[in-house]
Design a protein around this motif. Structure first.
Motif, mmCIF file in Angstrom:
data_model
loop_
_atom_site.group_PDB
_atom_site.id
_atom_site.type_symbol
_atom_site.label_atom_id
_atom_site.label_comp_id
_atom_site.label_asym_id
_atom_site.label_seq_id
_atom_site.Cartn_x
_atom_site.Cartn_y
_atom_site.Cartn_z
ATOM 1 N N ARG A 18 -5.164 3.270 5.988
ATOM 2 C CA ARG A 18 -3.415 2.080 6.350
ATOM 3 C C ARG A 18 -3.697 1.671 7.073
ATOM 4 N NH1 ARG A 18 0.002 7.914 5.878
ATOM 5 N NH2 ARG A 18 -2.166 8.394 7.338
ATOM 6 N N GLU A 19 -4.572 1.510 8.787
ATOM 7 C CA GLU A 19 -4.655 0.838 9.485
ATOM 8 C C GLU A 19 -5.248 -0.280 8.873
ATOM 9 O OE1 GLU A 19 -5.265 4.709 11.302
ATOM 10 O OE2 GLU A 19 -3.414 4.093 9.650
ATOM 11 N N ASP B 109 0.540 -6.273 2.602
ATOM 12 C CA ASP B 109 1.467 -7.045 2.785
ATOM 13 C C ASP B 109 2.125 -5.752 4.310
ATOM 14 O OD1 ASP B 109 1.268 -9.654 2.551
ATOM 15 O OD2 ASP B 109 2.019 -9.124 0.589
ATOM 16 N N LEU B 110 2.512 -4.927 3.274
ATOM 17 C CA LEU B 110 2.990 -3.725 4.170
ATOM 18 C C LEU B 110 2.625 -2.484 3.711
ATOM 19 C CD1 LEU B 110 5.715 -2.065 2.301
ATOM 20 C CD2 LEU B 110 6.635 -4.266 3.016
ATOM 21 N N VAL B 111 2.646 -1.171 3.991
ATOM 22 C CA VAL B 111 2.403 -0.228 3.931
ATOM 23 C C VAL B 111 3.304 1.121 3.903
ATOM 24 C CG1 VAL B 111 1.044 2.208 3.853
ATOM 25 C CG2 VAL B 111 -0.488 -0.351 4.861
ATOM 26 N N TYR C 10 8.685 8.860 9.700
ATOM 27 C CA TYR C 10 7.566 7.598 8.849
ATOM 28 C C TYR C 10 8.228 6.873 8.834
ATOM 29 C CZ TYR C 10 6.169 11.706 6.018
ATOM 30 O OH TYR C 10 5.537 13.246 5.479
ATOM 31 N N GLY C 11 6.977 5.887 8.797
ATOM 32 C CA GLY C 11 7.678 3.830 8.999
ATOM 33 C C GLY C 11 6.550 3.243 8.309
ATOM 34 N N ILE C 12 7.601 1.614 8.411
ATOM 35 C CA ILE C 12 6.585 1.003 7.888
ATOM 36 C C ILE C 12 5.791 0.096 8.437
ATOM 37 C CG2 ILE C 12 6.947 -0.997 5.874
ATOM 38 C CD1 ILE C 12 8.259 1.432 5.153
ATOM 39 N N GLY D 86 1.181 -0.946 -0.251
ATOM 40 C CA GLY D 86 -0.193 -0.176 0.063
ATOM 41 C C GLY D 86 0.246 1.281 -0.221
ATOM 42 N N THR D 87 0.561 2.092 -1.221
ATOM 43 C CA THR D 87 1.306 3.660 -0.890
ATOM 44 C C THR D 87 0.461 4.830 -1.633
ATOM 45 O OG1 THR D 87 3.447 4.362 -1.883
ATOM 46 C CG2 THR D 87 1.921 3.513 -3.457
ATOM 47 N N LYS D 88 0.579 5.271 -1.217
ATOM 48 C CA LYS D 88 0.064 6.617 -1.854
ATOM 49 C C LYS D 88 0.351 7.044 -3.690
ATOM 50 C CE LYS D 88 -1.831 8.249 2.265
ATOM 51 N NZ LYS D 88 -0.776 9.952 2.764
ATOM 52 N N PHE D 89 -1.486 7.738 -4.017
ATOM 53 C CA PHE D 89 -0.821 7.664 -5.583
ATOM 54 C C PHE D 89 -0.933 9.304 -5.969
ATOM 55 C CE2 PHE D 89 -2.717 3.139 -7.070
ATOM 56 C CZ PHE D 89 -1.685 2.699 -6.318
#
Length: 293
Positions: free
Chosen positions: A106-107, A116-118, A241-243, A57-60
Motif C-alpha cells: 500500500r505505501e 492517486d489514493l488508497v 482506517y484512513g485514505i 488502490g483497494t483490496k480485492f
C-alpha cells in the motif's frame, strides 16, 4: 444526499477560491476542470478533474470492504467511500481505475505514483506516516480472531501463549505486527500470506488454527460461511482506517478530509455502510473525528 454534500463542498471551494483571489499579487491563479468543478491551479484535484480519470488502490479479497464481484469490479465500504471522493472531483465511476493494493504494497503504490489514493482497510499509524499521509479516519475497526466453528481451544490472543497454535495474517499488515506480542514463538506460530483469502483457506484446511485481522473483515468471511467459521473472543485493538495519499500533498489531503466530513453530515457515509459491510451485522457507530495533522 448528494445535493447536500455538494453544497457543503461548494462552500469550501468558494472559500478556497476567495483566499486565492486575495493573493493575486503572488501570481496564483485558479484553474477550471471538467464537469461543474473548479480547483486551484496546479493542485492534484485540478489534475485529476481535467484528466477525468483517477486510479485508486483497494483490496480485492475482503468481503464488505473491497471484494472483486461478479462484475469484475471491487465492491464494499472502502470502494463506496472512494467513489464519493471521485464524485467530488467531478469524475464518474466508469472513469475510476481500480488497482489491487494488498497490505504489503500500500505505501509503495502511493510513493511510486501507481495510484492517486488508497482506500483499503488502511490503519493509520506512525510508521506508515513516515512514508505517506492519511486523510480520515472514516472508520474504526478492532482486531479479532477467526477460528473453525468447532474449535473451542482458542478464546482470544492469549490462547497463543503456550506455543502450540498457529495463527495466520497478511504480510505487512497491522494485525500481523500486533499478534506478535501474544505468540510464544513468532517463527513457528505466525504464518503470513499476501492475502487474507489464503489465510482463510489455511484455517479451513487445518494448516493453521486461526486467522487474525480486523473484526469487520472476519465478519465478512463468517457471513459467507457461517457453518465453517466463528469469532474467538472480543476485539483487542483499535484500528482507525484512513485514505492514503502522497506524504507532502497537504492540499489533496485537506480536500479528502473535507469530502469525508461532508459525507458524515449528509448521510452518504452511513448509506455506504448500510449497503456494504453493514449487511454483515456490524455497527458503524458515530463518525470519527478527522485528524487534521
Amino acid at each position: 444526499m448528494r445535493t447536500k454534500r455538494a453544497a457543503v463542498l461548494t462552500a469550501v471551494a468558494a472559500l478556497a477560491l476567495g483566499l486565492t483571489a486575495c493573493g493575486d499579487d503572488a501570481g496564483e491563479e485558479t484553474g477550471s476542470g471538467g464537469s461543474d468543478k473548479s480547483f486551484a491551479a496546479g493542485s492534484t484535484m485540478e489534475r485529476l478533474n481535467e484528466a477525468q480519470a483517477i486510479t485508486i488502490g483497494t483490496k480485492f479479497d475482503q468481503p464488505g470492504f473491497g471484494l472483486k464481484g461478479l462484475s469484475g469490479q471491487p465492491e464494499g465500504f472502502d470502494v463506496e467511500i472512494a467513489k464519493i471522493i471521485a464524485s467530488e472531483l467531478g469524475i464518474p465511476e466508469d472513469k475510476i481505475e481500480w488497482v489491487e493494493a494488498p497490505s504489503k504494497v500500500r505505501e509503495d503504490v502511493i510513493v511510486n505514483g501507481t495510484v492517486d489514493l488508497v482506500a483499503a482497510t488502511y490503519t493509520i499509524n506512525p510508521k506508515r506516516k513516515e512514508r505517506i499521509a492519511f486523510a480520515g479516519p472514516y472508520y474504526e475497526a478492532g482486531q479479532n480472531i477467526m477460528v473453525r466453528k468447532d474449535d473451542t481451544s482458542i478464546t482470544g490472543p492469549d490462547s497463543f501463549a503456550d506455543g502450540t497454535k498457529k495463527v495466520c495474517s497478511a504480510t505487512g499488515s497491522t494485525p500481523a505486527e500486533e499478534i506478535k506480542q501474544y505468540v510464544k514463538d513468532v517463527g513457528s506460530q505466525l504464518v503470513l500470506f499476501d492475502t487474507y483469502d489464503k489465510c482463510r483457506d489455511a484455517v479451513q484446511g487445518g494448516q493453521v488454527d486461526a486467522l487474525t485481522t480486523d473484526n469487520v473483515i472476519l465478519l465478512g468471511y463468517i457471513a459467507k460461511d457461517e457453518e465453517s467459521f466463528k469469532l474467538a473472543g472480543e476485539n483487542f485493538t483499535k484500528e482507525p482506517y484512513g485514505i492514503g495519499v502522497k506524504k507532502d500533498d497537504t492540499e489533496f489531503r485537506d480536500f479528502v478530509n473535507d469530502v469525508l466530513e461532508a459525507a458524515f453530515a449528509d448521510g452518504s457515509w452511513q448509506q455506504a455502510w448500510d449497503d456494504t459491510a453493514g449487511t454483515f451485522g456490524a455497527e458503524l457507530g458515530t463518525p470519527p473525528t478527522i485528524d487534521r495533522y
